[in-house]
Design a protein around this motif. Structure first.
Motif, PDB file in Angstrom:
ATOM      1  N   ILE A  16       0.846  -1.191   0.000  1.00  9.05           N
ATOM      2  CA  ILE A  16       0.000   0.000   0.000  1.00  9.05           C
ATOM      3  C   ILE A  16       0.881   1.240   0.000  1.00  9.05           C
ATOM      4  CG2 ILE A  16      -1.688   1.337   1.320  1.00  9.05           C
ATOM      5  CD1 ILE A  16      -2.789  -1.306   2.340  1.00  9.05           C
ATOM      6  N   GLU A  17       0.537   2.177  -0.863  1.00  3.92           N
ATOM      7  CA  GLU A  17       1.146   3.499  -0.867  1.00  3.92           C
ATOM      8  C   GLU A  17       0.026   4.474  -0.492  1.00  3.92           C
ATOM      9  OE1 GLU A  17       3.985   4.110  -4.351  1.00  3.92           O
ATOM     10  OE2 GLU A  17       2.840   2.323  -4.925  1.00  3.92           O
ATOM     11  N   PRO A  18      -0.041   4.891   0.783  1.00  8.18           N
ATOM     12  CA  PRO A  18      -1.157   5.724   1.250  1.00  8.18           C
ATOM     13  C   PRO A  18      -1.238   7.063   0.515  1.00  8.18           C
ATOM     14  CG  PRO A  18       0.149   4.925   3.102  1.00  8.18           C
ATOM     15  CD  PRO A  18       0.908   4.609   1.854  1.00  8.18           C
ATOM     16  N   TYR A  19      -2.437   7.410   0.105  1.00  9.32           N
ATOM     17  CA  TYR A  19      -2.682   8.684  -0.577  1.00  9.32           C
ATOM     18  C   TYR A  19      -2.574   9.811   0.431  1.00  9.32           C
ATOM     19  CZ  TYR A  19      -5.250  12.274  -3.164  1.00  9.32           C
ATOM     20  OH  TYR A  19      -5.635  13.438  -3.781  1.00  9.32           O
ATOM     21  N   LEU A  20      -1.767  10.835   0.114  1.00  7.64           N
ATOM     22  CA  LEU A  20      -1.553  11.971   1.006  1.00  7.64           C
ATOM     23  C   LEU A  20      -2.279  13.230   0.546  1.00  7.64           C
ATOM     24  CD1 LEU A  20       2.279  11.584   1.655  1.00  7.64           C
ATOM     25  CD2 LEU A  20       0.382  10.754   3.061  1.00  7.64           C
ATOM     26  N   GLY A  21      -2.762  13.233  -0.686  1.00 10.47           N
ATOM     27  CA  GLY A  21      -3.425  14.411  -1.232  1.00 10.47           C
ATOM     28  C   GLY A  21      -2.775  14.817  -2.542  1.00 10.47           C
ATOM     29  N   ASP A  22      -3.319  15.860  -3.136  1.00  9.79           N
ATOM     30  CA  ASP A  22      -2.782  16.341  -4.400  1.00  9.79           C
ATOM     31  C   ASP A  22      -1.739  17.422  -4.151  1.00  9.79           C
ATOM     32  OD1 ASP A  22      -4.266  14.695  -6.065  1.00  9.79           O
ATOM     33  OD2 ASP A  22      -5.984  16.053  -6.040  1.00  9.79           O
ATOM     34  N   PRO A  70      -6.266   5.228   2.889  1.00 11.78           N
ATOM     35  CA  PRO A  70      -7.334   6.165   2.537  1.00 11.78           C
ATOM     36  C   PRO A  70      -7.723   6.032   1.063  1.00 11.78           C
ATOM     37  CG  PRO A  70      -5.272   7.331   2.904  1.00 11.78           C
ATOM     38  CD  PRO A  70      -5.027   5.902   3.249  1.00 11.78           C
ATOM     39  N   PRO A  71      -8.953   6.417   0.706  1.00 11.35           N
ATOM     40  CA  PRO A  71      -9.335   6.398  -0.709  1.00 11.35           C
ATOM     41  C   PRO A  71      -8.310   7.175  -1.543  1.00 11.35           C
ATOM     42  CG  PRO A  71     -11.261   6.811   0.648  1.00 11.35           C
ATOM     43  CD  PRO A  71     -10.055   6.859   1.557  1.00 11.35           C
ATOM     44  N   GLY A  72      -7.981   6.620  -2.705  1.00 11.07           N
ATOM     45  CA  GLY A  72      -6.966   7.223  -3.567  1.00 11.07           C
ATOM     46  C   GLY A  72      -5.605   6.570  -3.433  1.00 11.07           C
ATOM     47  N   SER A  73      -5.425   5.721  -2.405  1.00  7.84           N
ATOM     48  CA  SER A  73      -4.146   5.034  -2.204  1.00  7.84           C
ATOM     49  C   SER A  73      -3.899   4.050  -3.340  1.00  7.84           C
ATOM     50  CB  SER A  73      -4.155   4.271  -0.878  1.00  7.84           C
ATOM     51  OG  SER A  73      -4.287   5.145   0.204  1.00  7.84           O
TER      52      SER A  73
END
Length: 107
Positions: A16-22, A70-73
């Motif tokens: 998993i590479e957690p989504y941090l935002g844009d 989180p969603p987007g990960s």
């Protein structure tokens, strides 16, 4: 009483590479977390994305209830395919003899 899903039932390993935002150059991801115990099902289902769209999920992942996804990960599945987490649901049943877990629907 069982408080969380037993790791012996989580037969697959995912990354998993957690989504941090844009950011200025697109999506940003946290450090990869390799060898996360999970149970992966290649089931195709319709799910609702965080923005309200109905999308097709191509994989369902069951993991420990404290999973950071989180969603987007980005999720690398056991077959090497990289998917995007659409939603995460934490299942709990306080006081009942059933395990808690996290369910991630992937695109």
């Amino acid at each position: 009483m069982v408080s969380r899903i037993p790791e012996v039932l989580l037969r697959h390993r995912i990354m998993i590479e957690p989504y941090l935002g844009d950011g200025a150059y697109g999506p940003r991801y946290g450090a990869p977390v390799p060898a996360v115990p999970a149970l992966v099902s290649p089931a195709v289902r319709m799910v609702r994305a965080p923005d309200g769209r109905e999308v097709t999920s191509s994989a369902q992942v069951i993991a420990a209830p404290d999973l950071d996804c989180p969603p987007g990960s980005r999720v690398t599945l056991p077959d090497g395919r990289t998917a995007t987490a659409l939603s995460i649901t934490r299942h709990t049943a306080p006081g009942l003899p059933v395990p808690s877990c996290a369910e991630v629907m992937c695109e």
